[in-house]
Motif scaffolding. Structure first.
Motif, mmCIF file in Angstrom:
data_model
loop_
_atom_site.group_PDB
_atom_site.id
_atom_site.type_symbol
_atom_site.label_atom_id
_atom_site.label_comp_id
_atom_site.label_asym_id
_atom_site.label_seq_id
_atom_site.Cartn_x
_atom_site.Cartn_y
_atom_site.Cartn_z
ATOM 1 N N HIS A 14 0.828 -1.209 0.000
ATOM 2 C CA HIS A 14 0.000 0.000 0.000
ATOM 3 C C HIS A 14 0.863 1.261 0.000
ATOM 4 C CE1 HIS A 14 -4.082 -1.702 1.611
ATOM 5 N NE2 HIS A 14 -3.707 -2.244 0.467
ATOM 6 N N ASP A 15 1.841 1.271 0.892
ATOM 7 C CA ASP A 15 2.690 2.466 1.005
ATOM 8 C C ASP A 15 3.472 2.705 -0.283
ATOM 9 O OD1 ASP A 15 1.721 2.775 3.504
ATOM 10 O OD2 ASP A 15 3.502 2.007 4.547
ATOM 11 N N ALA A 16 4.043 1.628 -0.786
ATOM 12 C CA ALA A 16 4.865 1.770 -1.994
ATOM 13 C C ALA A 16 4.028 2.254 -3.165
ATOM 14 C CB ALA A 16 5.515 0.426 -2.343
ATOM 15 N N LEU A 17 2.765 1.822 -3.191
ATOM 16 C CA LEU A 17 1.877 2.188 -4.290
ATOM 17 C C LEU A 17 1.683 3.711 -4.357
ATOM 18 C CD1 LEU A 17 0.449 0.338 -6.279
ATOM 19 C CD2 LEU A 17 -1.590 0.461 -4.849
ATOM 20 N N GLU A 18 1.724 4.356 -3.178
ATOM 21 C CA GLU A 18 1.504 5.807 -3.124
ATOM 22 C C GLU A 18 2.690 6.582 -3.688
ATOM 23 O OE1 GLU A 18 -1.533 7.263 -2.002
ATOM 24 O OE2 GLU A 18 -1.956 5.139 -2.389
ATOM 25 N N LEU A 19 3.832 5.873 -3.776
ATOM 26 C CA LEU A 19 5.047 6.569 -4.213
ATOM 27 C C LEU A 19 5.245 6.435 -5.717
ATOM 28 C CD1 LEU A 19 7.335 5.121 -1.380
ATOM 29 C CD2 LEU A 19 6.393 7.443 -1.493
ATOM 30 N N PRO A 20 5.930 7.404 -6.294
ATOM 31 C CA PRO A 20 6.325 7.236 -7.691
ATOM 32 C C PRO A 20 7.247 6.008 -7.806
ATOM 33 C CG PRO A 20 6.800 9.460 -6.896
ATOM 34 C CD PRO A 20 6.372 8.672 -5.704
ATOM 35 N N GLU A 21 7.181 5.324 -8.958
ATOM 36 C CA GLU A 21 7.939 4.086 -9.130
ATOM 37 C C GLU A 21 9.398 4.210 -8.720
ATOM 38 O OE1 GLU A 21 7.607 1.690 -12.792
ATOM 39 O OE2 GLU A 21 5.559 2.517 -12.930
ATOM 40 N N ALA A 22 9.982 5.321 -9.067
ATOM 41 C CA ALA A 22 11.418 5.502 -8.841
ATOM 42 C C ALA A 22 11.782 5.502 -7.364
ATOM 43 C CB ALA A 22 11.876 6.813 -9.488
ATOM 44 N N TYR A 27 12.347 3.301 -0.568
ATOM 45 C CA TYR A 27 11.405 3.104 0.539
ATOM 46 C C TYR A 27 11.547 1.698 1.119
ATOM 47 C CZ TYR A 27 7.007 1.883 2.817
ATOM 48 O OH TYR A 27 6.073 1.407 3.697
ATOM 49 N N LEU A 28 11.640 0.694 0.247
ATOM 50 C CA LEU A 28 11.733 -0.679 0.710
ATOM 51 C C LEU A 28 13.066 -0.935 1.416
ATOM 52 C CD1 LEU A 28 10.032 -2.670 -2.189
ATOM 53 C CD2 LEU A 28 9.122 -2.185 0.069
ATOM 54 N N ASP A 29 14.137 -0.338 0.891
ATOM 55 C CA ASP A 29 15.437 -0.455 1.560
ATOM 56 C C ASP A 29 15.310 -0.059 3.018
ATOM 57 O OD1 ASP A 29 16.709 -1.293 -0.658
ATOM 58 O OD2 ASP A 29 17.483 0.699 -1.241
ATOM 59 N N GLN A 30 14.549 1.000 3.187
ATOM 60 C CA GLN A 30 14.457 1.616 4.493
ATOM 61 C C GLN A 30 13.491 0.851 5.392
ATOM 62 O OE1 GLN A 30 12.880 5.566 4.145
ATOM 63 N NE2 GLN A 30 12.268 5.568 6.296
ATOM 64 N N SER A 31 12.355 0.359 4.842
ATOM 65 C CA SER A 31 11.300 -0.183 5.701
ATOM 66 C C SER A 31 11.318 -1.699 5.820
ATOM 67 C CB SER A 31 9.917 0.212 5.181
ATOM 68 O OG SER A 31 9.927 1.504 4.678
ATOM 69 N N VAL A 41 6.849 -8.415 -1.884
ATOM 70 C CA VAL A 41 6.264 -7.107 -2.202
ATOM 71 C C VAL A 41 6.688 -6.685 -3.609
ATOM 72 C CG1 VAL A 41 6.189 -4.669 -1.574
ATOM 73 C CG2 VAL A 41 6.216 -6.414 0.217
ATOM 74 N N GLU A 42 7.932 -6.884 -3.929
ATOM 75 C CA GLU A 42 8.409 -6.463 -5.244
ATOM 76 C C GLU A 42 7.741 -7.257 -6.370
ATOM 77 O OE1 GLU A 42 12.664 -6.696 -4.708
ATOM 78 O OE2 GLU A 42 12.790 -4.501 -4.627
ATOM 79 N N SER A 43 7.561 -8.528 -6.076
ATOM 80 C CA SER A 43 6.894 -9.376 -7.084
ATOM 81 C C SER A 43 5.477 -8.862 -7.365
ATOM 82 C CB SER A 43 6.882 -10.819 -6.580
ATOM 83 O OG SER A 43 5.786 -11.515 -7.125
ATOM 84 N N LEU A 44 4.773 -8.535 -6.278
ATOM 85 C CA LEU A 44 3.396 -8.053 -6.470
ATOM 86 C C LEU A 44 3.385 -6.717 -7.190
ATOM 87 C CD1 LEU A 44 1.653 -9.023 -3.113
ATOM 88 C CD2 LEU A 44 1.197 -9.950 -5.390
ATOM 89 N N LEU A 45 4.351 -5.859 -6.840
ATOM 90 C CA LEU A 45 4.409 -4.552 -7.492
ATOM 91 C C LEU A 45 4.671 -4.718 -8.983
ATOM 92 C CD1 LEU A 45 6.355 -2.483 -4.805
ATOM 93 C CD2 LEU A 45 4.029 -2.027 -5.647
ATOM 94 N N THR B 169 -8.432 2.871 0.903
ATOM 95 C CA THR B 169 -8.069 1.490 1.234
ATOM 96 C C THR B 169 -8.601 0.530 0.185
ATOM 97 O OG1 THR B 169 -8.153 2.082 3.557
ATOM 98 C CG2 THR B 169 -8.190 -0.261 3.030
ATOM 99 N N VAL B 170 -9.869 0.767 -0.201
ATOM 100 C CA VAL B 170 -10.449 -0.099 -1.219
ATOM 101 C C VAL B 170 -9.583 -0.074 -2.475
ATOM 102 C CG1 VAL B 170 -12.403 -0.422 -2.789
ATOM 103 C CG2 VAL B 170 -12.823 0.112 -0.389
ATOM 104 N N LYS B 171 -9.192 1.137 -2.828
ATOM 105 C CA LYS B 171 -8.434 1.296 -4.063
ATOM 106 C C LYS B 171 -7.115 0.523 -4.003
ATOM 107 C CE LYS B 171 -6.977 4.996 -7.079
ATOM 108 N NZ LYS B 171 -6.638 6.422 -7.143
ATOM 109 N N ARG B 172 -6.426 0.689 -2.869
ATOM 110 C CA ARG B 172 -5.122 0.024 -2.744
ATOM 111 C C ARG B 172 -5.287 -1.504 -2.644
ATOM 112 N NH1 ARG B 172 -3.477 4.833 0.614
ATOM 113 N NH2 ARG B 172 -4.390 3.758 2.395
#
Lengths: 986, 187
Positions: A14-22, A27-31, A41-45, B169-172
Motif C-alpha cells: 500500500h505504502d509503496a503504491l503511493e510513491l512514484p515508481e522511482a 522506501y523498501l530499503d528503508q522499511s 512485495v516487489e513481485s506483487l508490485l 483502502t479499497v483502491k489500494r
C-alpha cells in the motif's frame, strides 16, 4: 504465508503504491529488512505495474461472448426440463434437436433433446404431430432404434422429448470411409431392416428412411433416428392392400422417396421397403437410383414414377458429379465407386449383377404390391443371397403362379396360409411364393413355422400395440380371432410340443382379454372370455404337472389363475374366485422367496394381492365379501410391493401406475372404515402419480384412472356434505370419461364409465336442488345401462350399476315428494340385488345393500302412513344387517342401515305409544321404543365419523334422531304430567 | 419465473442483519435466482441496447427484491450477497460449459479436465474462482472487494460504503488483489 506476514506485505505494498515508481526501491530499503518479505512485495508490485487484462471485462460481457460463439440459440446454455442444452445437432420442420446434459451427482449423462420450434408451437396440427412422434418413439424399444428416455414441457409450455444421444456416422459415410465390401454393406443393411421391421410390427411406418437418418456407432451398431414424419398406421389400412388416394404432399427426402410419396398416394410399409431399396442402391453402387441433383422436383417425380432405374451392375459405369458433404464436388466414376467397395470395376459388377440387381429392382418397383411384401422378406432375400441360396426376386411376375398354387392346395396348412394372407394383405402376401418350385413337404413345414410366427406376432406384438390406441377394438378382435383359429388348428398337429402349448395358452389369455377383460378396453363378451381363460388355465396346469420345477411355467400358471379369479369376480362367483386366486398367491410367494427383488414377480404378486383385496372388499361395483379390514391389509401389501418396484426401477411407468392404483384401493377401503380424511390423502397421492403419467403420454388407461379418481374424490365430498365440491370433481371425471368413450365407440368399459358418470352428475345436481336436470341425467344413464344389461346379461357389475342408479333416482324422487315412484325405484334395485345375491349367497355386499334398500323402502312406506308394511320391511332387513354390525369386522353400509332401521322402528313404536294413551301396554310401548332408540344410538357410535351419504350412496340417517327419541322416551317414562304415571300406578 | 415478493427478501435481509444466520440460507437462493433471471434477460433479445455492466444488474435486483426503506447496513449486506451470487452464477456457467465440451458418454468431471479442454474465458473464470478462494484465506477483505468490484460491478465509492472502509483502502486493496491474483493465475 501466514496472515501476519501477509499484513506486513499489504502495508508495504500500500505504502509503496503511493510513491512514484522511482522512489519505491529506496522506501523498501528503508522499511523492509527481511529479504523474503521484500521479494514478495516487489513481485506483487511488478505484476501491478505490468498490468493484466484480468477482470477487465464485465462478467456479463463474458457471459455474452460465450453465447455469441453458439449462434445465439436461446436454448444453448439453458435448461429444457432438467437437461442443460449444449449444442444444436439438427433441425427439422417441427423441432430442433440438441445435445444436452443431465447432471446426476458427479456424472453427466449425454442425451438428445428434441423440442418443438417455438414458432409453430401454436399450431394444433404441429403440436399433434410432435406428440405423435413422441408417442411413436415411446412404443419402440429396439437396440437399433434411438430410444426415447423422457419427455415433458418446458417452463414455457413447449413440448419436448429426450432420446438417447447417438454419436455416430451416417451409414454411407461409414461404409465408404471403411471401404466396406458389398457383403459387409449387406450385413449392415440387414440390421437396419430388422429395426424397420420391428417398427412395422408396431404399425409404425418411418416414411423418411435415408442415409442421414441411420447412424452407425463406433461399435458398428446401426441406429435408426428421426421418426418425425413417421406415421401410426390405421389398423384398417393395415388390413387392406394399398390404395392410392389423393392426399397432400407430405414431407420427404427426394432421393429415397417412393413413387407414392411423390404422387401423394397412401403411404404403407411398402413405402419404407422402397426407401430401403433406394438406400441400399446408394450403398452398393455409390449412385442414387434416380439422378436428383439439378432436377426440378416435378421432373424427378415423373422419372421416379415412370421410368425404371438402371440396374445396379450398370449404373456403376455412369460418371456423375454431385455435391458431397461440406459442399465439395465429388466425381462419381466407375473407378471411384469400385475403389470404395470391392476393388476393381469388374469385380464390383460381378458382385452386383444377377441376384443383387433383381433384389434391388424388386424393392424399387413402382407398384407397392409388386415390391417385397415386407421388410423382413426383403432382408431374408438378401440373407439367402449371402448364403448362396436362390432368391425370391425374379424378373417375371409370380402372381400368376401363386394363384395357381393356392388353387391346387386348398387344404390344411395351405388354406391357413390363404386366410392369413387375406388378413395380412400387403404385409405377408408373397413370402411363400418363391417356394412354389420346391417340394410340397419342405413348403408345408416352412409354412407351419411362418404361420405360427405371424400369428404370434399378431397376437402379441400387434395387439399390444393397438390395445392402448382408442378406436381399435374391433380390429383387435378380428386380428386375434383369426390368429387364434390358426394356433388352434396347428396345436392339434403338435400336441407334444411344449413351446407351442405355451404359445397357445398365452394366445387364449390374450383373446380373453380382448373379449372381456374388466381392466382394459374390451368388446364385452364375458362368456367367450371365460371359456378362453379356462382353456388357458387347463393348458398351464398340464404344463406344470409335466414339469413342476419349471419356474417360468409356474409363474404363468399363477398369472392364469389370477386372471381367471378376476373374471370370476366380475361374474359374481366370489368364493371360487378367492380359491383360485389364492392358488396363484401360494405359487408367487414361493417364487419370490428365491428372488425377492424380481421386478416381474413383484409385479404379478401385487396384482394377486390386489385381486384378493378386491374379493374381500372391492369398490362396490364388483362383488365382494364385505370384509374391508382384510381388504385394506391386502391392498396395502400390494402398495408396498409397487413401491418396492418403483425403488428397483425408478420412473418405471408400471410401478408408478401400481402405486396410483393401490392408493386408490387403499383409499376406498379407508372410506368404508369412515376414515375419509385419510382416504382423501391416498386419493391425492394417486392423483399426483397420474398427473405425472398423463404428462408423459396419452395412454387411455391412465386417463381412465384419473377419471375414476375424480369420481371418488367427489364421492367423499358428497359424504362430507359438500355437494358443490363434489360437482366440480364429477365434472372433471366426466370430461375425461366422455372423451374416452367418444374415441372408441366399441369400448364397453369406456362407455360404462361415461354412463356411470352421467348418473353421478345427475345425482349431485339433484342434491344441489336442480332436480329436473338431475333426474333427466339419471334417466338417460338408466336407459343406457338397461340397454347394456340386455346386451350382455352375464355382467353382474352392470346390474349393480343399474341398481345404484335406481336407488339414486329413488332418493331424488323421495326428495321431490314422489313417494310411489321412489318406492318403485328402490324395489327395482332390490330385485336386481336379489338376483345377484341368489347367484352367490356369499356375496355380502349384495346382501347388505339389499337389506339397506329394504330399510329405505320401509322408511317410504312409513311416510305413506303404512306402518305395518314398514315394520315388516325393517324386520326383513335386520337379519341381513345385524351379522355385520359387530365391532370387528364390520360393514359400514350395514351399520348405517341398521342404525337407521332401529331408529325408524323406535319411531313407529313411539307413535303407537303416543296414539294410545289409555292402553295398558303404554308403558311397555315406551320402554320398547326406548330400547330401539338405544340400539340405534349404540350402532351409530360404531360408525366412525358419520357422513351425509353412505359409501354406496344411500342418504345416511341422522344420528340425532336416536338421541332425540331417547330423550322423548325418557321424558315420557319419567314425566308425571303426561298421564303416564297415573297409568303406571296400578 | 416471477420474482419473490419484496417483503420476503426484505424480511430475510433484516433478520440476517440482526444476526439470524439461518436467514442467509433462505436468502441466497432467492437472490441467486433473481440475478440469474435478470442476467438471462439482459443477454436475450428481450432488452435491445442493454448495458453490459453487472452493476446495473445488481442494482435492478436490489430494486426488485428489497424494500427501499431498509437501513444502509441491510443495503450493504444485500450487495455483499449479490456479489457472491454473481460470482457463483458465472462460475456455474463456465463449469457447465466446460463439462459440456467434454463430449460423449458418462464421465466424471474434474476441474483439471474441465480446464484442459475449455475456452480460455471459461478457464479464466474457473481459475479466478479458485485463486480467489486462496486469497480469501489470506485476506478476506480483499476477496470481498474483488467480488464487489468485479462480479457485482460496484465502484470504489460503492464498495467502500458496503464494506465500511475508506475509498483509499479499497483502491489500494483492489490493486493488490489484482496483482496477487494475476500472479497466482499465471503460475
Amino acid at each position: 504465508m501466514d496472515t501476519e506476514l501477509w499484513q506486513q506485505v499489504r502495508k508495504l505494498f500500500h505504502d509503496a503504491l503511493e510513491l512514484p515508481e522511482a522512489e519505491r526501491a529506496a522506501y523498501l530499503d528503508q522499511s523492509c529488512s527481511d529479504p523474503t518479505l521484500r521479494a514478495e512485495v516487489e513481485s506483487l508490485l511488478r505484476f501491478h505495474d505490468q498490468g493484466s487484462d484480468l477482470m477487465e471485462d464485465s462478467p456479463i460481457k463474458l457471459l455474452k461472448d460465450a453465447r455469441s460463439g453458439q449462434e445465439r440459440d436461446p436454448w444453448i446454455g439453458n435448461f429444457i426440463g432438467p437437461y442443460q442444452v449444449v449444442a444444436k445437432v439438427g433441425e427439422g420442420g417441427m423441432g430442433t434437436v440438441y445435445r444436452a446434459l443431465r447432471v446426476e451427482e458427479q456424472y453427466l449423462k449425454q442425451v438428445a433433446v428434441k423440442v418443438i420450434r417455438p414458432g409453430i408451437s401454436s399450431s394444433q396440427h404441429y403440436l399433434q404431430r410432435f406428440r405423435n412422434e413422441r408417442q411413436i418413439m415411446a412404443s419402440l424399444d429396439h437396440p437399433n432404434i434411438a430410444r426415447l428416455l423422457d419427455g415433458g414441457a418446458t417452463s414455457d409450455g413447449l413440448p419436448y422429448f429426450v432420446m438417447e444421444f447417438i454419436e455416430g456416422q451416417r451409414i454411407d459415410d461409414y461404409c465408404d470411409q471403411r471401404k466396406l465390401s458389398t457383403a459387409e454393406r449387406l450385413q449392415l443393411f440387414r440390421q437396419v431392416c430388422g429395426a424397420v421391421q420391428y417398427a412395422h410390427q408396431r404399425l409404425v411406418v418411418h416414411r423418411d428412411l435415408k442415409a442421414g437418418n441411420i447412424l452407425i456407432t463406433e461399435n458398428g451398431v446401426p441406429k435408426l433416428l428421426d421418426f418425425g414424419i413417421a406415421k401410426l398406421l390405421e389398423p384398417e389400412l393395415f388390413l387392406q392392400t394399398t390404395q392410392v388416394t389423393g392426399t397432400l404432399m407430405k414431407p420427404m427426402t427426394p432421393e429415397c422417396a417412393s413413387p407414392e410419396q411423390f404422387l401423394g398416394g397412401t403411404i404403407t410399409t411398402a413405402s419404407d421397403v422402397y426407401s430401403l431399396g433406394a438406400l441400399l442402391y446408394r450403398l452398393l453402387t455409390g449412385h442414387p437410383p434416380y439422378r436428383v441433383e439439378g432436377r426440378p422436383l416435378h421432373e424427378l417425380a415423373r422419372a421416379v414414377s415412370e421410368t425404371e432405374p438402371l440396374k445396379p451392375s450398370q449404373v456403376i459405369d455412369r460418371v456423375e458429379e454431385e455435391t458431397g458433404d461440406g459442399g465439395a464436388r465429388v466425381q462419381l466414376t466407375p473407378e471411384y465407386v469400385s475403389g470404395l467397395r470391392d476393388g476393381d470395376v469388374e469385380a464390383l459388377r460381378g458382385r452386383l449383377s444377377g441376384d443383387l440387381d433383381n433384389i434391388l429392382l424388386k424393392a424399387l418397383r413402382k407398384e407397392p404390391e409388386r415390391r417385397y411384401a415386407s421388410v423382413e422378406q426383403f432382408s431374408e432375400d438378401i440373407g439367402r443371397h449371402l448364403d448362396g441360396m436362390p432368391v425370391l426376386a425374379r424378373k417375371d411376375t409370380i402372381r400368376y403362379r401363386t394363384v395357381k398354387f393356392v388353387k391346387r392346395n386348398r387344404t390344411g396348412v395351405a388354406a391357413g396360409v390363404l386366410l392369413l394372407v387375406v388378413l395380412l394383405a400387403g404385409i405377408a402376401t408373397t413370402s411363400w411364393q418363391a417356394h412354389v418350385a420346391r417340394q410340397q413337404r419342405t413348403l408345408a413345414e416352412q409354412r407351419f413355422n411362418d404361420v405360427r410366427q405371424l400369428a404370434n406376432s399378431l397376437v402379441f406384438d400387434v395387439d399390444d400395440a393397438m390395445a392402448d390406441v382408442p378406436g381399435t377394438t374391433a380390429a383387435r378382435r378380428l386380428l386375434v380371432d383369426n390368429a387364434m383359429r390358426y394356433l388352434d388348428s396347428l396345436a392339434k398337429e403338435a400336441k407334444d410340443d411344449r413351446s407351442l402349448q405355451r404359445e397357445l395358452a398365452s394366445g387364449y389369455l390374450k383373446l380373453s382379454d380382448v373379449q372381456g377383460s374388466p381392466y382394459r378396453a374390451n368388446i364385452g363378451d364375458t362368456a367367450g372370455s371365460m371359456v378362453n381363460l379356462r382353456k388357458a388355465v387347463a393348458i398351464r396346469e398340464d404344463l406344470v404337472r409335466e414339469d413342476p420345477g419349471n419356474r417360468e411355467d409356474l409363474f404363468r400358471l399363477a398369472v392364469a389363475y389370477r386372471r381367471l379369479g378376476v373374471m370370476l369376480v366380475s361374474t359374481g362367483e366370489l368364493h371360487p374366485a378367492l380359491d383360485i386366486t389364492q392358488k396363484g398367491q401360494t405359487i408367487l410367494e414361493g417364487l419370490l422367496q428365491t428372488e425377492p427383488r424380481s421386478f416381474t414377480l413383484l409385479d404379478e404378486m401385487e396384482s394377486i394381492y390386489e385381486t384378493i383385496g378386491d374379493i374381500y372388499g372391492g369398490n362396490g361395483l364388483s362383488a365382494n365379501l364385505g370384509d374391508t379390514e382384510t381388504a385394506l391389509a391386502y391392498h396395502r401389501k400390494a402398495l408396498a410391493s409397487a413401491e418396492l418396484r418403483a425403488q428397483i426401477a425408478p420412473g418405471n411407468v408400471g410401478a408408478l401406475h401400481g402405486i396410483g392404483t393401490y392408493n386408490i384401493k387403499v383409499g376406498d377401503d379407508l372410506v368404508k372404515q369412515g376414515e375419509r380424511a385419510a382416504a382423501l390423502s391416498s386419493y391425492n397421492k394417486a392423483l399426483e402419480i397420474y398427473k405425472g403419467l398423463n404428462a408423459g403420454g396419452d395412454s387411455q388407461r391412465f386417463q381412465r384412472q384419473t377419471s375414476l379418481l375424480y369420481t371418488r374424490i367427489g364421492d367423499v365430498h358428497l359424504m362430507d356434505g359438500e355437494p358443490r365440491s363434489a360437482l366440480a370433481d364429477y365434472i372433471r371425471a366426466q370430461e375425461i370419461a366422455e372423451k374416452l368413450a367418444a374415441a372408441d365407440s366399441q369400448d364397453a368399459l369406456a362407455r360404462s364409465d361415461a354412463t356411470l358418470g352421467r348418473g353421478l352428475l345427475g345425482k349431485v345436481y339433484a342434491e344441489l336442488g336442480q332436480t329436473e336436470k338431475g333426474q333427466a341425467m339419471l334417466n338417460n344413464a338408466i336407459a343406457a345401462l338397461e340397454d347394456a344389461v340386455a346386451r350382455d346379461p352375464q355382467r353382474t357389475d352392470a346390474y349393480r350399476a343399474l341398481g345404484l342408479f335406481y336407488m339414486w333416482r329413488g332418493q331424488v324422487r323421495e326428495k321431490t315428494g314422489a313417494v310411489e315412484g321412489a318406492i318403485a325405484d328402490h324395489q327395482r334395485n332390490a330385485s336386481l340385488l336379489e338376483r345377484i345375491y341368489n347367484a352367490d349367497p356369499k356375496d355380502v355386499e349384495a346382501r347388505v345393500t339389499l337389506a339397506a334398500t329394504r330399510v329405505k323402502i320401509g322408511g317410504l312406506l312409513a311416510k305413506k302412513g303404512n306402518a305395518g308394511d314398514a315394520m315388516q320391511a325393517y324386520q326383513n332387513a335386520l337379519p341381513d344387517l345385524e351379522p355385520f354390525t359387530a365391532e370387528k369386522p364390520f360393514n359400514i353400509e350395514a351399520l348405517y342401515a341398521a342404525a337407521d332401521a332401529y331408529a325408524h322402528i323406535g319411531e313407529l313404536v313411539q307413535r303407537q305409544a303416543e296414539s294410545a294413551p289409555s292402553s295398558p301396554h303404554q308403558l311397555e310401548l315406551w320402554r320398547g321404543a326406548r330400547s330401539w332408540y338405544e340400539k340405534s344410538s349404540v350402532t351409530w357410535r360404531k360408525v366412525r365419523n358419520p357422513g351425509k351419504m353412505t359409501p354406496t350412496g344411500f342418504r345416511a340417517g341422522e344420528p340425532g334422531k336416536a338421541e332425540a327419541g331417547l330423550a322423548a322416551c325418557d321424558t315420557a317414562l319419567a314425566g308425571p304430567g303426561r298421564g303416564l304415571a297415573k297409568n303406571a300406578t296400578p | 419465473m416471477s420474482a419473490p415478493a419484496t417483503s420476503e427478501v426484505t424480511r430475510l435481509l433484516l433478520r440476517w442483519t440482526d444476526g439470524d444466520k439461518h436467514a442467509l440460507d433462505d436468502l441466497l437462493p432467492l437472490v441467486y435466482d433473481e440475478l440469474r433471471r435478470l442476467a438471462r434477460s439482459y443477454l436475450s433479445k428481450e432488452r435491445p441496447g442493454h448495458t453490459l455492466q453487472s452493476t446495473a444488474l445488481v442494482n435492478e435486483a436490489y430494486m426488485r427484491l428489497v424494500d427501499q426503506n431498509v437501513s444502509w447496513q441491510s443495503r450493504a449486506h444485500f450487495f455483499g450477497i449479490a456479489a457472491q451470487m454473481m460470482r457463483r452464477i458465472l462460475v456455474d456457467h463456465a463449469r457447465a460449459r466446460s463439462a459440456a465440451k467434454r463430449g460423449a458418454g458418462d464421465f466424471k468431471v474434474t476441474l483439471d479436465e474441465a480446464m484442459a479442454i475449455s475456452d480460455a474465458r471459461d478457464v479464466n473464470v474457473i481459475a479466478l474462482d479458485s485463486a480467489l478462494n486462496n486469497l480469501a484465506k489470506l485476506d478476506p477483505q480483499q476477496s470481498r472487494i474483488v467480488e464487489l468490484r468485479f462480479f457485482a460491478g460496484l465502484s470504489i465509492e460503492e464498495t467502500s460504503q458496503v464494506l465500511d472502509v475508506s475509498p483509499a483502502t479499497v483502491k489500494r486493496d483492489w490493486a493488490m488483489a489484482k496483482a496477487w491474483l494475476a500472479r497466482e493465475m499465471q503460475g
